[in-house]
Design a protein around this motif. Structure first.
Motif, PDB file in Angstrom:
ATOM      1  N   SER A 169       0.747  -1.051  -0.066  1.00 54.26           N
ATOM      2  CA  SER A 169       0.160   0.069  -0.198  1.00 54.26           C
ATOM      3  C   SER A 169       0.985   1.322   0.072  1.00 54.26           C
ATOM      4  CB  SER A 169      -0.835  -0.007   1.090  1.00 54.26           C
ATOM      5  OG  SER A 169      -0.032   0.107   2.525  1.00 54.26           O
ATOM      6  N   GLN A 170       2.094   1.126   0.062  1.00 55.01           N
ATOM      7  CA  GLN A 170       3.241   2.300   0.021  1.00 55.01           C
ATOM      8  C   GLN A 170       4.680   1.559  -0.230  1.00 55.01           C
ATOM      9  OE1 GLN A 170       3.164   3.551   4.158  1.00 55.01           O
ATOM     10  NE2 GLN A 170       3.085   1.687   5.017  1.00 55.01           N
ATOM     11  N   THR A 171       5.334   2.570  -0.787  1.00 55.52           N
ATOM     12  CA  THR A 171       6.652   2.278  -1.209  1.00 55.52           C
ATOM     13  C   THR A 171       7.411   2.340   0.123  1.00 55.52           C
ATOM     14  OG1 THR A 171       6.792   4.532  -1.852  1.00 55.52           O
ATOM     15  CG2 THR A 171       6.884   2.859  -3.501  1.00 55.52           C
ATOM     16  N   SER A 172       7.116   2.637   1.375  1.00 55.17           N
ATOM     17  CA  SER A 172       7.845   2.634   2.546  1.00 55.17           C
ATOM     18  C   SER A 172       8.462   1.483   2.937  1.00 55.17           C
ATOM     19  CB  SER A 172       6.946   3.202   3.664  1.00 55.17           C
ATOM     20  OG  SER A 172       6.427   4.677   3.349  1.00 55.17           O
ATOM     21  N   CYS A 173       7.906   0.242   2.275  1.00 55.78           N
ATOM     22  CA  CYS A 173       8.336  -0.999   2.414  1.00 55.78           C
ATOM     23  C   CYS A 173       9.879  -0.970   2.161  1.00 55.78           C
ATOM     24  CB  CYS A 173       7.872  -2.048   1.749  1.00 55.78           C
ATOM     25  SG  CYS A 173       6.203  -1.867   1.309  1.00 55.78           S
ATOM     26  N   TYR A 195      -0.747  -0.095  -4.131  1.00 52.46           N
ATOM     27  CA  TYR A 195      -2.323  -0.387  -4.317  1.00 52.46           C
ATOM     28  C   TYR A 195      -3.056  -0.119  -2.805  1.00 52.46           C
ATOM     29  CZ  TYR A 195      -0.436  -3.221  -8.024  1.00 52.46           C
ATOM     30  OH  TYR A 195       0.509  -3.614  -9.325  1.00 52.46           O
ATOM     31  N   ARG A 196      -4.507   0.470  -3.084  1.00 51.66           N
ATOM     32  CA  ARG A 196      -5.154   0.712  -1.978  1.00 51.66           C
ATOM     33  C   ARG A 196      -6.555   0.500  -2.335  1.00 51.66           C
ATOM     34  NH1 ARG A 196      -2.508   5.941   1.087  1.00 51.66           N
ATOM     35  NH2 ARG A 196      -0.319   4.921   0.985  1.00 51.66           N
ATOM     36  N   SER A 197      -7.632   0.279  -1.441  1.00 47.26           N
ATOM     37  CA  SER A 197      -8.877  -0.052  -1.679  1.00 47.26           C
ATOM     38  C   SER A 197      -9.503   1.236  -1.681  1.00 47.26           C
ATOM     39  CB  SER A 197      -9.395  -1.258  -1.081  1.00 47.26           C
ATOM     40  OG  SER A 197     -10.466  -0.952  -0.278  1.00 47.26           O
ATOM     41  N   HIS A 208       0.862   5.382  -8.250  1.00 41.60           N
ATOM     42  CA  HIS A 208       2.532   5.275  -7.979  1.00 41.60           C
ATOM     43  C   HIS A 208       3.045   6.372  -7.027  1.00 41.60           C
ATOM     44  CE1 HIS A 208       1.592   4.074 -12.266  1.00 41.60           C
ATOM     45  NE2 HIS A 208       2.665   3.354 -12.011  1.00 41.60           N
ATOM     46  N   GLN A 209       4.053   5.587  -6.103  1.00 45.84           N
ATOM     47  CA  GLN A 209       4.660   6.508  -5.023  1.00 45.84           C
ATOM     48  C   GLN A 209       6.074   6.835  -5.571  1.00 45.84           C
ATOM     49  OE1 GLN A 209       3.974   4.708  -1.314  1.00 45.84           O
ATOM     50  NE2 GLN A 209       2.281   6.399  -1.019  1.00 45.84           N
ATOM     51  N   MET A 210       6.757   7.782  -4.859  1.00 43.70           N
ATOM     52  CA  MET A 210       8.235   7.676  -4.667  1.00 43.70           C
ATOM     53  C   MET A 210       8.660   7.938  -3.293  1.00 43.70           C
ATOM     54  SD  MET A 210      10.936   8.183  -6.945  1.00 43.70           S
ATOM     55  CE  MET A 210      10.567   8.910  -8.499  1.00 43.70           C
ATOM     56  N   GLU A 211       9.438   7.124  -2.695  1.00 40.03           N
ATOM     57  CA  GLU A 211       9.912   6.980  -1.547  1.00 40.03           C
ATOM     58  C   GLU A 211      11.292   7.568  -1.395  1.00 40.03           C
ATOM     59  OE1 GLU A 211       7.841   5.788   0.483  1.00 40.03           O
ATOM     60  OE2 GLU A 211       8.625   5.629   2.411  1.00 40.03           O
ATOM     61  N   GLY A 212      11.443   8.280  -0.372  1.00 35.25           N
ATOM     62  CA  GLY A 212      13.065   8.806  -0.320  1.00 35.25           C
ATOM     63  C   GLY A 212      13.462   8.423   1.184  1.00 35.25           C
ATOM     64  N   PRO A 250       3.117   6.277  11.657  1.00 36.45           N
ATOM     65  CA  PRO A 250       3.628   5.510  12.818  1.00 36.45           C
ATOM     66  C   PRO A 250       5.071   5.376  12.560  1.00 36.45           C
ATOM     67  CG  PRO A 250       1.579   4.590  11.819  1.00 36.45           C
ATOM     68  CD  PRO A 250       1.978   5.381  10.801  1.00 36.45           C
ATOM     69  N   PHE A 251       5.823   5.446  11.576  1.00 34.27           N
ATOM     70  CA  PHE A 251       7.136   5.165  11.181  1.00 34.27           C
ATOM     71  C   PHE A 251       7.847   6.163  11.263  1.00 34.27           C
ATOM     72  CE2 PHE A 251       5.807   6.154   6.904  1.00 34.27           C
ATOM     73  CZ  PHE A 251       4.394   5.459   6.800  1.00 34.27           C
ATOM     74  N   THR A 252       7.365   7.398  11.457  1.00 33.17           N
ATOM     75  CA  THR A 252       8.394   8.780  11.460  1.00 33.17           C
ATOM     76  C   THR A 252       7.942   9.508  12.847  1.00 33.17           C
ATOM     77  OG1 THR A 252       6.569   9.839  10.020  1.00 33.17           O
ATOM     78  CG2 THR A 252       8.813   9.202   9.267  1.00 33.17           C
ATOM     79  N   ALA A 306      12.676  10.467   6.347  1.00 30.69           N
ATOM     80  CA  ALA A 306      11.880   9.639   4.907  1.00 30.69           C
ATOM     81  C   ALA A 306      10.767  10.625   4.499  1.00 30.69           C
ATOM     82  CB  ALA A 306      11.421   8.218   5.341  1.00 30.69           C
ATOM     83  N   PHE A 307      10.658  10.389   3.258  1.00 30.95           N
ATOM     84  CA  PHE A 307       9.519  11.161   2.677  1.00 30.95           C
ATOM     85  C   PHE A 307       8.882  10.177   1.568  1.00 30.95           C
ATOM     86  CE2 PHE A 307      13.014  12.429   0.430  1.00 30.95           C
ATOM     87  CZ  PHE A 307      12.753  12.226  -1.093  1.00 30.95           C
ATOM     88  N   GLY A 308       7.426  10.349   1.321  1.00 32.04           N
ATOM     89  CA  GLY A 308       6.692   9.778   0.243  1.00 32.04           C
ATOM     90  C   GLY A 308       5.659  10.355  -0.517  1.00 32.04           C
ATOM     91  N   MET A 309       5.898  10.436  -1.701  1.00 35.30           N
ATOM     92  CA  MET A 309       4.714  11.307  -2.319  1.00 35.30           C
ATOM     93  C   MET A 309       4.278  10.435  -3.402  1.00 35.30           C
ATOM     94  SD  MET A 309       7.495  13.706  -4.500  1.00 35.30           S
ATOM     95  CE  MET A 309       9.363  13.470  -4.040  1.00 35.30           C
TER      96      MET A 309
HETATM   97  N1  PHE Z   1       4.013   5.964   3.231  1.00 32.96           N
HETATM   98  C1  PHE Z   1       3.318   7.202   3.391  1.00 32.96           C
HETATM   99  C2  PHE Z   1       2.124   7.123   2.646  1.00 32.96           C
HETATM  100  O1  PHE Z   1       1.643   6.447   1.821  1.00 32.96           O
HETATM  101  C3  PHE Z   1       4.163   8.715   3.063  1.00 32.96           C
HETATM  102  C4  PHE Z   1       5.273   8.488   4.047  1.00 32.96           C
HETATM  103  C5  PHE Z   1       6.405   8.135   3.536  1.00 32.96           C
HETATM  104  C6  PHE Z   1       5.182   9.475   5.212  1.00 32.96           C
HETATM  105  C7  PHE Z   1       7.564   8.451   4.366  1.00 32.96           C
HETATM  106  C8  PHE Z   1       6.425   9.663   5.942  1.00 32.96           C
HETATM  107  C9  PHE Z   1       7.700   9.169   5.430  1.00 32.96           C
HETATM  108  O2  PHE Z   1       0.965   7.942   3.276  1.00 32.96           O
END
Ligand code: PHE
Length: 340
Positions: A169-173, A195-197, A208-212, A250-252, A306-309
């Motif tokens: 559901s996120q590229t944070s994995c 993917y999300r419902s 699509h996401q981009m994780e940093g 929860p992860f930041t 970390a960031f995700g967009m």
């Molecule tokens: N994974 C989060 C989301 O999908 C975005 C995020 C990524 C937030 C990294 C904090 C750090 O909403």
């Protein structure tokens, strides 16, 4: 016999005029010159002619034979020429006709944005990591400090393949996978499908996401702000500013929501930023200690951000597209506008 010869000449002259193709010509030839043909029959009939008439008759028969052979050969030539001409006519190519126009493809707006973001971070020393789309619950949730039954799972309800595997559901994995396999310093960018419902004008079941992720000694929220400022300037305009608002992931910890000053009105307020002057573009924060611990990294020595967009969201903001579904319909009238 002489009469018979005259008759053959007449019949053959008339018959050959009817012939339209080489097949019919061949059949006619067999009728007269074939082994059991009429002219051959005459040669055989010479036996019954009296010996004194034989030389004269023989001469006549062979004259008719040569005449017939010549006639067939000539007619064959004429037919051949006619067939060839017909073929030339039917297969004629008009070299002055304009060529058929071949459409060339274009990069999809989401791919354009993906490429631009990668180029932007590539210049700042980030490496690319791409993880699996079918992911373990552990990497998508548990290791990111989202245990089973945690309310944060609600925001990212996804599709389960089995109890243990799901569509991420996120590229944070990718953060966990990289931190498990690599010791700091870490500086990665991780693009991919998630993917999300969810499904409406601004949400799609697949996007699509981009994780940093940056982990090293002494990394703080200021580093995040600095890097995102640079990103905003390169991706939008030199004047674009960023703003951090408190949020929760929860992860930041702390977590922030990052807004960009509206590239359209410059912050005065317009239709695109809904009058606020700011546009929300991503979630981010300082990597939670528990996440570092889960990956065997000492949180007292290393810190990170970390960031995700969402790439569709960036494309929509950048190109003024107001419904995400346009990005998935692949209507060529929309796609053609991205030809460079
Ligand atoms: N994974 C989060 C989301 O999908 C975005 C995020 C990524 C937030 C990294 C904090 C750090 O909403």
């Amino acid at each position: 016999m002489q009469e018979k010869l005259e008759e053959i000449r007449r019949a053959l002259s008339a018959g050959i005029g009817q012939v339209q193709d080489r097949k019919a010509l061949f059949e006619l030839k067999m009728k007269y010159l074939g082994k059991t043909g009429e002219i051959s029959a005459l040669s055989k009939g010479m036996r019954d002619v009296s010996p004194e008439d034989r030389p004269a008759m023989g001469k006549l028969v062979s004259e008719v034979r040569s005449w017939a052979e010549e006639l067939f050969a000539q007619t064959e030539e004429t037919l051949k020429k006619r067939e060839l001409e017909a073929r030339y006519k039917s297969e004629r190519v008009d070299v002055t006709m304009p060529a058929r126009f071949a459409e060339t493809g274009t990069l999809h707006p989401v791919n354009i944005v993906r490429k631009e973001i990668i180029e932007c971070f590539d210049g700042m020393g980030f490496e690319i990591y791409e993880g699996p789309e079918i992911e373990k619950d552990y990497y998508n949730f548990q290791a990111l400090n989202i245990p089973a039954d945690h309310p944060a799972r609600d925001m990212q309800d996804t599709f389960f393949v089995t109890e243990e595997f799901l569509l991420r559901s996120q590229t944070s994995c990718g953060q966990i996978r990289v931190m498990e396999s690599k010791k700091p310093p870490i500086k990665i960018l991780s693009p991919g499908r998630v993917y999300r419902s969810d499904s409406d004008a601004t949400h799609s079941p697949m996007f699509h996401q981009m994780e940093g992720l940056v982990v090293d000694k002494g990394i703080t929220l200021c580093d995040l702000k600095g890097i995102l400022d640079e990103f905003a300037r390169r991706m939008f305009t030199k004047e674009t500013k960023t703003r951090l608002r408190p949020s929760y992931f929860p992860f930041t910890e702390p977590s922030v929501e990052v807004d960009l000053s509206c590239h359209n009105c410059g912050g005065k307020g317009c239709r695109i930023c809904k009058g606020t002057g700011w546009i929300e573009i991503l979630g981010a924060g300082v990597v939670n200690r528990r996440v570092l611990e889960n990956c065997g990294i000492d949180p007292d020595v290393y810190t990170g951000f970390a960031f995700g967009m969402g790439l569709e969201r960036i494309a929509m903001i950048k190109y003024g597209i107001n419904d995400m579904r346009y990005l998935f319909e692949n209507d060529v009238r929309l796609l053609k506008q991205f030809k460079d």
